[in-house]
Design an enzyme around this catalytic site. Structure first.
Site, PDB file in Angstrom:
ATOM      1  N   ASP A   1     -20.614 -14.195 -10.716  1.00 26.53           N
ATOM      2  CA  ASP A   1     -21.647 -15.245 -11.254  1.00 26.53           C
ATOM      3  C   ASP A   1     -22.529 -15.658  -9.793  1.00 26.53           C
ATOM      4  O   ASP A   1     -22.286 -15.367  -8.794  1.00 26.53           O
ATOM      5  CB  ASP A   1     -21.107 -16.197 -11.789  1.00 26.53           C
TER       6      ASP A   1
HETATM    7  C1  BGC Z   1     -24.602 -18.697 -14.755  1.00 27.14           C
HETATM    8  C2  BGC Z   1     -24.342 -17.428 -15.636  1.00 27.14           C
HETATM    9  C3  BGC Z   1     -25.880 -16.508 -15.441  1.00 27.14           C
HETATM   10  C4  BGC Z   1     -26.259 -16.651 -14.013  1.00 27.14           C
HETATM   11  C5  BGC Z   1     -27.717 -15.823 -13.900  1.00 27.14           C
HETATM   12  C6  BGC Z   1     -25.388 -18.509 -13.541  1.00 27.14           C
HETATM   13  O1  BGC Z   1     -25.800 -19.760 -12.907  1.00 27.14           O
HETATM   14  O2  BGC Z   1     -23.223 -19.051 -15.023  1.00 27.14           O
HETATM   15  O3  BGC Z   1     -24.136 -17.423 -16.876  1.00 27.14           O
HETATM   16  O4  BGC Z   1     -25.662 -15.306 -15.980  1.00 27.14           O
HETATM   17  O5  BGC Z   1     -26.457 -17.666 -13.471  1.00 27.14           O
HETATM   18  O6  BGC Z   1     -28.677 -16.488 -14.137  1.00 27.14           O
END
Ligand code: BGC
Length: 726
Positions: free
Chosen positions: A271
Site C-alpha cells: 500500500d
Molecule cells: C489506499 C489504497 C490505494 C492506494 C493508492 C492507499 O492510501 O489505502 O487502497 O489503492 O492508496 O491510491
C-alpha cells in the site's frame, strides 16, 4: 496463473540478466504522478526516475484537458521505452474502484444488487474505460469484510458478510481482467487490503487489528481466496498491523498462507508508502531494514516509499537479502507486464478512442445499476411511486443539488460537475419543483431553514436529500458519530414538524449506515442511496417515479446507536442468549434492543411478498450432495416487483459454537401483482464444513437448519431441518 510461453519466459530471464541493481529495484518501485493525491508522501522526479530505470510503475495519472490521460500515459511509456536503457514499459495504475470516468454506484451500494453478472459487467465497463485512457492496473476490488461502520472504507467493499464479499471479489476480478489480460480493454486487478483491515480497532483508519486466527480464516480470508481462484493478478497488503506484526512484513500471512496455502503466484503491491511506514510501526530502524522485511515477506512492488530504491542495495550488501530474492520479485513483475501485453505492445491501451455508442451504453448501464442499488429502507404504501405528484414537489436538503458528492470518495476521472444531481434530473420532468438546500452539508448554521420551510405550503410532496459528504467515508474518513452531519437533523425535524400531512420522502446519501432511527420512524419513505455515481439523479428519479421498483438490499446491518457496533447477523449465540422470554442475566443491553435498526439484507420494494412452503431436499445429506431449496413466493402487492431471497444455515450443535446464521445462497424472482412462483436455490453440502477446535476443516454429522427469507431477521425466515450423515 497461466504459465508464459517459453520464449516470453526467456525474454524475462535475458532482461533480468542485463539489469543493474538500480534497474531491478526500479521494476519493484511505483511512483505517483500526482494528478490525484491518495497518500501523504509525494514524489519528485518521475520522468528522471523512469529514464534512469529507478521507476518501473506509475500511479495516479489522470491527464488534463490539454493532455488527456491516454496521451499522458503514452508519453510516460515513450520515455520508458525510448529513454531508459532497457526500454521496459510501465504498469500505469489507478484506483478504478467503481468506474473510471463513468461512475457506477460505490461498491457498498452495488453490492446490494446481489447480482454477480452485474458486478462483473460494471467492472468490465470500468476496465474498458480506464484502459482506453492508458491505465493497465486498478487497485481494486477492495474485499475487506467490514462490520464497523465507523470505519470509512466500508464504502469500498461489499459489506459484512464473507460469502457476499467472496462472490463480489470473484465477479470484479473477472470483470476487470477478462479472460486474457493482454486484451487492451482489460486491466490487472489488485485485491486489497490483505488481511483483516476491515477490523481496525474502534473503526479508526490505519489502526491495529486484533483478530482470532479463526475469524481471519473464516471471515476475512475467503474473499481473497475467491479472488485468487478467479485469477487476480495482484494483492495488496493493508497498512495495519496484526497484533503487532505489520501486514507488509507478515511472513506467515503473506508467504505461508497467501503464497503457500492459497497458491497465489501473482504480484504483491504494497500500500501507499507502507514499506517505509514500517519505521513508524516500530519494527524497522532504517529503509534497508524496511526493504528487507517487506521483500522477505514477498512484497514485490514498493508503492511510493522509496524503501526498495534506497534500501535494497544496503540490504544486499549486508547479506540481509539475496540477489535471488530480488530476482524472484522482478520475475513476477515482468511476468505480469508480459501477461498484460505491455512488452509486446505498450501503446495498445489508449490507442483507440472509444465510440460514442460505447460511452452512451455505459452511461445507460450506470443509470440502471445505480437505480438498482438504491435501498428502500422504509415506505408507507401509496406514497411511492410518485407517478405524478399532482402538485409542486419541494426538493430540499444539502444533497439535492450536489453533483460532486454523488461520486463518493474515489471519483477516479469523473469531474465534479459531471454527475447529474437529483434536482437536475427532476427538472427534466414536467413537474413543478421548488428548491432550497436549507442547510449546508456540515455546518451548524440554521439560518436558512425558514427559507426552506416557506416552500412547504401547497406542496404535494417533500423530497429531502440528506446525508454525508463524499469524503466523510473512504480512506482516512473514520467517524465516531454516525448521525447526520451539521444541522441536517434540525432541518429534517423542522420540515417534519411543518409538513402537516404532506408526505416527506428522505433520500439518504452516505458511505456507511447512519444512526437514523429517529428519522425512519417519522418519514413516509426513506431511501438509502449510498453514492450512486454519475447517473445519481436519473437513477433516483427512476425509482421515485416507479420506472424501476427498488431492489437494492443493504449488505451491512444498520446500528441503532454507535454503542451497538459491531452489529452483524453472523454473531454467535452466547450461553445466555437474550430473547423475549429470557431473564435478566442475558446477553443484552439495558437501554437498546440487540437487533439492528435494519438487518442485513433488508430492502423494501413496491411489491409486497409472502413466502410459504419452504422445501429442502434431500433431507439426509452426504458430503458430496447439493442441498436444493424451493420456496413459494407470492406478490400480494399492487405493483410488479422483484424479491430477493437469502438462504442461511444454522448448525445448532457442533464441536465449536457456530454463528446464528451463515449465508449460503441468494436468488431473485420478479412477480406481477397476484403472481406466485417457486424460487429454486442450491448450495453444496461441502460449504457446511467449518474449522474445528484445531482449525482443521471438518464436516460434522448431525442436524442443520436451512432457513430462507427476505433478510437476516430471524423472525422472517422459514426453516427446515436436514441431517448430515457421518
Ligand atoms: C489506499 C489504497 C490505494 C492506494 C493508492 C492507499 O492510501 O489505502 O487502497 O489503492 O492508496 O491510491
Amino acid at each position: 496463473m497461466h504459465a508464459l510461453a517459453p520464449q516470453a519466459a526467456q525474454r524475462i530471464e535475458r532482461l533480468i540478466a542485463a539489469m543493474t541493481l538500480t534497474e531491478k529495484a526500479g521494476q519493484l518501485s511505483m511512483r505517483a504522478a500526482g494528478d490525484v493525491v491518495t497518500g501523504p508522501a509525494q514524489a519528485q522526479g518521475l520522468l528522471s526516475g523512469i529514464r534512469s530505470g529507478a521507476v518501473g510503475h506509475v500511479l495516479n495519472v489522470l491527464g488534463s484537458e490539454v493532455s488527456p490521460s491516454a496521451q499522458t500515459c503514452h508519453e510516460l511509456q515513450r520515455v520508458a521505452l525510448e529513454e531508459s536503457r532497457l526500454g521496459i514499459p510501465l504498469i500505469i495504475a489507478l484506483d478504478v474502484t467503481h468506474g473510471y470516468r463513468t461512475l457506477f454506484p460505490v461498491c457498498l451500494g452495488e453490492a446490494g444488487l446481489l447480482d454477480e453478472a452485474t458486478w462483473e459487467l460494471s467492472a468490465r465497463e470500468a476496465a474498458a474505460e480506464a484502459a482506453a485512457a492508458g491505465i493497465s492496473m486498478t487497485f481494486a476490488p477492495m474485499v475487506d469484510v467490514s462490520r464497523d461502520p465507523r470505519w470509512g472504507r466500508g464504502v469500498e467493499g461489499a459489506g459484512e458478510d464473507p460469502w457476499v464479499t467472496s462472490q463480489f471479489a470473484a465477479a470484479k476480478v473477472r470483470g476487470f481482467q477478462g479472460r486474457d489480460l493482454a486484451n487492451p480493454q482489460q486491466v490487472a486487478a489488485v485485491a486489497k487490503h490483505y488481511l483483516g483491515y476491515g477490523a481496525v480497532t474502534a473503526g479508526r483508519e490505519y489502526a491495529s487489528v486484533e483478530l482470532s486466527q479463526r475469524t481471519l480464516l473464516e471471515v476475512h480470508l475467503p474473499a481473497f481466496a475467491a479472488a485468487i481462484r478467479a485469477g487476480v493478478a495482484g494483492i495488496m497488503p493493508g497498512f495495519h498491523d496484526l497484533a503487532g506484526c505489520p501486514m507488509t512484513a507478515h511472513r506467515h500471512w503473506l508467504i505461508e498462507q497467501l503464497r503457500g496455502e492459497l497458491g497465489f503466484k501473482g504480484v504483491m503491491v504494497s500500500d501507499y508508502n507502507a514499506i517505509g511506514e514500517l519505521l513508524q510501526h516500530g519494527v524497522a530502524a532504517s529503509l534497508a531494514e524496511c526493504a528487507t522485511l517487506a521483500l522477505r515477506a514477498g512484497v514485490d512492488i514498493d508503492m511510493m516509499s522509496g524503501a526498495y530504491e534506497q534500501g535494497l542495495p544496503e540490504a544486499l550488501e549486508r547479506g540481509w537479502i539475496t540477489e535471488a530474492q530480488i530476482d524472484a520479485a522482478v520475475r513476477r513483475v515482468l511476468t505480469l507486464k508480459t501477461r498484460l501485453g505491455l512488452l509486446d505492445d505498450p501503446y495498445a491501451r489508449g490507442r483507440d478512442i472509444e465510440s460514442p455508442e460505447a460511452i452512451t451504453s455505459r452511461r445507460a448501464l450506470a443509470r440502471e445499476v445505480a437505480a438498482r442499488s438504491l435501498v428502500l429502507l422504509r415506505h408507507r404504501e401509496d406514497v411511492l411511486p410518485l407517478a405524478d405528484p399532482g402538485g409542486p414537489i419541494c426538493v430540499l436538503g444539502p444533497l439535492a443539488d450536489a453533483p460532486a458528492q454523488m461520486r463518493g470518495p474515489w471519483p477516479a476521472a469523473c469531474g465534479p460537475n459531471e454527475p447529474i444531481s437529483v434536482l437536475q434530473a427532476l427538472r427534466e420532468l414536467p413537474w413543478e419543483i421548488r428548491h432550497a438546500s436549507g442547510v449546508d452539508l456540515d455546518s451548524e448554521d440554521t439560518s436558512r431553514i425558514p427559507d426552506a420551510l416557506s416552500l412547504l405550503p401547497g406542496a404535494r410532496t417533500v423530497l429531502l436529500c440528506l446525508g454525508e459528504a463524499a469524503l466523510m467515508s473512504g480512506e482516512a474518513a473514520s467517524r465516531a458519530r454516525l448521525d447526520l452531519p451539521g444541522a441536517q437533523r434540525q432541518l429534517a425535524e423542522a420540515v417534519l414538524d411543518h409538513a402537516h400531512g404532506i408526505p416527506v420522502i428522505v433520500v439518504l446519501f452516505s458511505g456507511r449506515p447512519l444512526t437514523v432511527g429517529w428519522l425512519a420512524g417519522r418519514v413516509d419513505a426513506l431511501l438509502a442511496a449510498w453514492f450512486p455515481g454519475s447517473q445519481a439523479g436519473p437513477a433516483i428519479v427512476d425509482v421515485l417515479s416507479g420506472r424501476v421498483s427498488p431492489v437494492g438490499r443493504t449488505t451491512v446491518s444498520w446500528p441503532r446507536e454507535v454503542g451497538q457496533v459491531p452489529v452483524f447477523f453472523a454473531q454467535r449465540p452466547s450461553g445466555r442468549p437474550a430473547g423475549p422470554q429470557a431473564g435478566p442475566f442475558t446477553s443484552r443491553y439495558l437501554d437498546l434492543p440487540n437487533e439492528p435498526l435494519f438487518p442485513f439484507g433488508h430492502g423494501e420494494s413496491y411489491g409486497s411478498f409472502k413466502l410459504t412452503r419452504l422445501r429442502v431436499a434431500p433431507t439426509v445429506l452426504r458430503a458430496h450432495d447439493i442441498v436444493e431449496v424451493w420456496v413459494e413466493v407470492l406478490n400480494e402487492g399492487r405493483h410488479p416487483a422483484e424479491e430477493t431471497i437469502f438462504v442461511f444455515t444454522r448448525d445448532p450443535v457442533a464441536s465449536v459454537a457456530r454463528p446464528l446464521l451463515e449465508l449460503r445462497a441468494v436468488g431473485h424472482i420478479t412477480l406481477k401483482p397476484g403472481e406466485q412462483e417457486s424460487l429454486h436455490l442450491s448450495f453444496p453440502v461441502s460449504t457446511l464444513s467449518f474449522l474445528d477446535s484445531t482449525l482443521t476443516p471438518v464436516l460434522e454429522p448431525g442436524e442443520i437448519e436451512v432457513l430462507a427469507g427476505p433478510c437476516a431477521q430471524r423472525s422472517r425466515l422459514l426453516g427446515q431441518s436436514v441431517r448430515i450423515l457421518p
